[in-house]
Write an enzyme that holds these catalytic residues in place. Sequence first.
Site, PDB file in Angstrom:
ATOM      1  NE  ARG A  27      -8.662  12.871 -11.497  1.00  0.00           N
ATOM      2  CZ  ARG A  27      -8.224  12.648 -10.205  1.00  0.00           C
ATOM      3  NH1 ARG A  27      -7.055  12.712  -9.505  1.00  0.00           N
ATOM      4  NH2 ARG A  27      -9.379  12.331  -9.260  1.00  0.00           N
ATOM      5  CB  SER A  29     -10.730  16.926  -8.966  1.00  0.00           C
ATOM      6  OG  SER A  29      -9.422  16.972  -9.370  1.00  0.00           O
ATOM      7  CE  LYS A  99      -1.767  11.497  -4.719  1.00  0.00           C
ATOM      8  NZ  LYS A  99      -3.062  10.631  -5.117  1.00  0.00           N
ATOM      9  CG  ASP A 100      -3.131  10.101  -8.962  1.00  0.00           C
ATOM     10  OD1 ASP A 100      -2.979   9.399  -8.170  1.00  0.00           O
ATOM     11  OD2 ASP A 100      -3.670  11.227  -8.996  1.00  0.00           O
ATOM     12  CB  THR A 148      -7.095   5.985   4.244  1.00  0.00           C
ATOM     13  OG1 THR A 148      -5.801   5.991   3.147  1.00  0.00           O
ATOM     14  CG2 THR A 148      -6.849   4.382   4.928  1.00  0.00           C
ATOM     15  NE  ARG A 152       1.118   5.508  -0.278  1.00  0.00           N
ATOM     16  CZ  ARG A 152       1.078   6.547   0.445  1.00  0.00           C
ATOM     17  NH1 ARG A 152       1.671   6.577   1.615  1.00  0.00           N
ATOM     18  NH2 ARG A 152       0.180   7.549   0.314  1.00  0.00           N
ATOM     19  NE  ARG A 153      -2.230   8.613   1.667  1.00  0.00           N
ATOM     20  CZ  ARG A 153      -2.876   9.580   1.069  1.00  0.00           C
ATOM     21  NH1 ARG A 153      -4.150   9.136   0.857  1.00  0.00           N
ATOM     22  NH2 ARG A 153      -2.243  10.595   0.506  1.00  0.00           N
ATOM     23  NE  ARG A 170     -12.264   6.589  -4.827  1.00  0.00           N
ATOM     24  CZ  ARG A 170     -12.657   6.096  -5.893  1.00  0.00           C
ATOM     25  NH1 ARG A 170     -13.482   4.900  -5.954  1.00  0.00           N
ATOM     26  NH2 ARG A 170     -12.851   6.999  -7.028  1.00  0.00           N
ATOM     27  N   GLY A 171     -13.453  10.133  -2.889  1.00  0.00           N
ATOM     28  CA  GLY A 171     -13.991  11.732  -3.151  1.00  0.00           C
ATOM     29  C   GLY A 171     -12.828  12.499  -3.152  1.00  0.00           C
ATOM     30  CG  ASN A 172     -14.112  16.635  -4.177  1.00  0.00           C
ATOM     31  OD1 ASN A 172     -14.359  16.824  -2.985  1.00  0.00           O
ATOM     32  ND2 ASN A 172     -14.831  17.048  -5.132  1.00  0.00           N
ATOM     33  NE  ARG A 176     -10.473  11.668  -0.501  1.00  0.00           N
ATOM     34  CZ  ARG A 176      -9.253  11.170  -0.986  1.00  0.00           C
ATOM     35  NH1 ARG A 176      -8.597  10.463  -0.048  1.00  0.00           N
ATOM     36  NH2 ARG A 176      -9.073  10.882  -2.113  1.00  0.00           N
ATOM     37  CB  CYS A 269      -1.644   4.766  -7.965  1.00  0.00           C
ATOM     38  SG  CYS A 269      -3.157   4.641  -8.775  1.00  0.00           S
TER      39      CYS A 269
END
Length: 354
Positions: A27, A29, A99-100, A148, A152-153, A170-172, A176, A269
């Site tokens: 990706r 990012s 995790k993704d 968040t 899950r969190r 959302r966002g990098n 954030r 995810c």
Amino acid sequence: MSTSATQPVITPSTSTTPKVTIRVGTRKSALALKQADFVVTGLRRLHPTVDFEVKGMHSTADKDKITALYKFGGKGLWTNELEAELRAGELDIIVHSLKDMPTVLPDGLILACVTQREDPRDVVVVKKGLEDKYKTLADLPAGAVVGTSSVRRMAQIKRRYPHLKFQDMRGNIDSRVKKLDAEDSEYSVLILAAAGLLRMDVGARISQYLDSTTEGGGMLHAVGQGGLGIEARADDQKTLDLLKPLEDAQARLACEAERSVMRTLEGGCSIPIGVETQWVGDNKLRLTATVVNIEGTKAADAERVEEIKTQEEAVEFGLAVAKRLTDKGAQEILDVINADREASRDKAEPWVPA
């Protein structure tokens, strides 16, 4: 990293053998590119005669930064575009945040390598100006807003701290944290992955690490969190051989066990399956797992310790833990979440946790 100031003596090569080039997908990012660079640096040390070219791409979720992750549904949210190029032969490997990465891969593609794992825990980052006032989730007053993008969190925190409020974020990492610190920000804290902050050299912002021993109740991380997974074509033996020396055996086994839990429960995810793995003796792995409903009012928990030496044993271990979760009501919780997601997927407005 330092480099030698001495200029090397270049001797023209007389070889007519073309140099091998491995095309690495990731990706676009900043974090993803840094992770790809980490992998490429390790591969170059192992294979100094091989060239590595990094190609960045935007995923579906990168392009849409408004819709909450929960509402996308499906699997491969971060990976589909890259996998299409890998299958077409335009890429040789893909570096993923594990995790993704879906637990079931497209035909012909495999998880070829898991590298050394960064800290897998979630962490608390406090808004600037509030850092002297709050250090932990337990310090936050009723009504404080937690940022968040992960159900899950949110679900796990609601279970332990039902007086807190939640707002999608959302966002990098950089964007954030900037949103958190803005003067007009309603957020008191963010919940992020330790691994991303540490890899981006902003670990100093971590106020609290969250795990199963956290005061006030356990917080389990995402499946594969902190790990880097390298995906390749199953029939590309030369590339698979190049990747073998980069593998971390214990990280691979722990992540295979975690991924087996998720695969068995069919959670993507954005589904609230939390896990924690720890090596507790000679080849003995402890796996703790939880599934919590979005309201934080229902949960299924399981923990087991077994001797794990092979990937096959790790997968069977995960299956056993998933069965224990199912026996305690995990599937019913996930069925409700999936039904709610399907019902709300076509709505235009972003989904915001209540």
